[in-house]
Enzyme design. Sequence first.
Site, PDB file in Angstrom:
ATOM      1  CB  THR A 178      -9.226  25.344  63.431  1.00 39.79           C
ATOM      2  OG1 THR A 178     -10.174  24.914  64.377  1.00 39.79           O
ATOM      3  CG2 THR A 178      -8.084  24.581  63.109  1.00 39.79           C
ATOM      4  N   GLY A 183     -13.157  29.161  65.193  1.00 40.81           N
ATOM      5  CA  GLY A 183     -13.999  29.850  66.487  1.00 40.81           C
ATOM      6  C   GLY A 183     -12.974  29.716  67.690  1.00 40.81           C
ATOM      7  CB  THR A 184     -10.850  27.015  68.849  1.00 42.43           C
ATOM      8  OG1 THR A 184     -11.907  26.202  68.907  1.00 42.43           O
ATOM      9  CG2 THR A 184     -10.118  26.561  70.154  1.00 42.43           C
ATOM     10  CE  LYS A 191      -2.513   3.022  63.168  1.00 42.23           C
ATOM     11  NZ  LYS A 191      -2.746   2.891  61.842  1.00 42.23           N
ATOM     12  CG  ASP A 216     -16.149  17.466  63.682  1.00 41.93           C
ATOM     13  OD1 ASP A 216     -15.179  17.516  62.538  1.00 41.93           O
ATOM     14  OD2 ASP A 216     -15.764  18.180  64.495  1.00 41.93           O
ATOM     15  CB  ILE A 217     -15.065  15.137  58.220  1.00 42.95           C
ATOM     16  CG1 ILE A 217     -16.667  15.087  57.360  1.00 42.95           C
ATOM     17  CG2 ILE A 217     -14.413  14.249  57.352  1.00 42.95           C
ATOM     18  CD1 ILE A 217     -17.321  13.671  57.826  1.00 42.95           C
ATOM     19  NE  ARG A 247     -19.578  20.470  53.631  1.00 41.95           N
ATOM     20  CZ  ARG A 247     -20.572  19.621  53.119  1.00 41.95           C
ATOM     21  NH1 ARG A 247     -20.192  18.730  52.340  1.00 41.95           N
ATOM     22  NH2 ARG A 247     -21.851  19.698  53.394  1.00 41.95           N
ATOM     23  CG  HIS A 283     -40.986  -8.233  93.963  1.00 39.64           C
ATOM     24  ND1 HIS A 283     -39.712  -7.888  94.125  1.00 39.64           N
ATOM     25  CD2 HIS A 283     -41.489  -8.445  95.070  1.00 39.64           C
ATOM     26  CE1 HIS A 283     -39.651  -7.769  95.340  1.00 39.64           C
ATOM     27  NE2 HIS A 283     -40.591  -8.530  95.908  1.00 39.64           N
ATOM     28  CG  PHE A 298     -55.057 -19.274  73.350  1.00 41.86           C
ATOM     29  CD1 PHE A 298     -54.903 -20.455  74.329  1.00 41.86           C
ATOM     30  CD2 PHE A 298     -54.275 -19.021  72.497  1.00 41.86           C
ATOM     31  CE1 PHE A 298     -53.935 -21.339  73.691  1.00 41.86           C
ATOM     32  CE2 PHE A 298     -53.339 -19.781  71.665  1.00 41.86           C
ATOM     33  CZ  PHE A 298     -52.945 -21.022  72.697  1.00 41.86           C
TER      34      PHE A 298
END
Length: 515
Positions: free
Chosen positions: A32, A34-35, A136, A124-125, A62, A275, A464
């Site tokens: 897709t 630019g790649t 998955k 990114d969606i 998009r 320490h 105190f």
Amino acid sequence: MTKRALISVSDKAGIVDFAQELTKLGWEIISTGGTKVALDNAGVDTIAIDDVTGFPEMMDGRVKTLHPKIHGGLLARRDTESHLQATQDHEIGLIDLVVVNLYPFKETILKPDVTYADAVENIDIGGPSMLRSAAKNHASVTVVVDPADYAVVLDELSVDGETTYETRQRLAAKVFRHTAAYDALIADYFTAQVGETKPEKLTITYDLKQPMRYGENPQQDADFYQSAIPTDYSIASAKQRNGKELSFNNIRDADAAIRIIRDFKDRPTVVALKHMNPCGIGQADDIETAWDYAYEADPVSIFGGIVVLNREVDAATAEKMHPIFLEIIIAPSYTEEALAILTNKKKNLRLLELAFDAQDESEIEKEYTGVVGGLLVQNQDVIAEDPSDWQVVTDRQPTEQEQAALEFAWKACKYVKSNGIIVTNDKMTLGVGPGQTNRVASVRIAIEQAKERLEGAVLASDAFFPFADNIEEIAAAGIKAIIQPGGSVRDQDSIDAANKHGLTMIFTGVRHFRH
């Protein structure tokens, strides 16, 4: 059947070589935007995403991969006949390898002039959706989100024509960590934008900075993680100029040291720490003299300690530090002469260079403290205090010298572990009483350490005094000025005791517990 890979990356490091090797192995490549342009320009044959989905990329990119012909090809179980039948019925080609990394959201929000609209546009969606679908279905699909994994994938494909299940499972786990971290950054950004201060879910993410040999003790495993949005004024961002790798305890101590010195911006200051407690703080008109005071404060405890200086280290100061065994020296910079002196026969001495000009930014960061089964979150103790708001509660007013010493002591005491007591003059610490289970014990330790140097000394307490016996101890030592928060139901007893002995005592109204 020809194997197919889908490649869509924002980080194009190594992607051309990877794709070329895939094509040599007989793989088809879907790509897709630019790649695809980058691969086409390199002579790698690719299939446009439009030709797979039958829809053009639209809405300024998009919508391009959110399509059943993509996600069906990723999610179809190869061992389930109904899934395979569905791919045939709907002309969905299987996708066996996904190489995706995401829109540069972090890089975008780090830009000093970033707009809200630009940040939103770089969420990114489609990328996370493809990654999650592929991860998955890792039983059949290989998913790569990190260019560092290209080599192992190519090695396995070259030998067996496919990756092992163990590799696919490991890469899937990496994907879910990656997308979780990505979403955590987005969630954090939006949470800040809407001003939510107590979100019902805490979403934070860190990147592995350094695997450690061990933790606080040798039997404890440990690692060092850096905030995904780096803080410049932090040990994680420091530039190491010399020495061996920092240990777990080194990092914690060094962090404590650089917190302390933030409160001493106005004058050249040196903090020596051991320490998690300051063992010497010195301030002067030049850094060499400030070192002299910090060292003289406790020349025994500084041995094997950490030193932080808030001005450039010069040759004269380096000459004085060089004979002392120190674990770490931290400074905004070093002259070349100072570096040569400090590194001479000191290959293990850790020299860190830190962005002191980013101190104010570092104060915004939240503090996280782990407890069993939970996490405590708080703001840092960086409240701005104005001495003009303090209250002199005794009959005697402080002298000008005592006032300067009390202001110095109050800054220094803030970083002593509770119950915390510190004795100082106006230029250096003299005695530190940290972390005792009752306050009078801390008073006695600090006074004992400061003995024979109590002329003009003052005492600060981080909280105190619950009983007047503390005042009696202080008066007996000859100390004439005290600073403390006040707020005890027995405050009047302490005030009366101070008046009886002719002491001056200031209430600040602010407590500085440090556990």
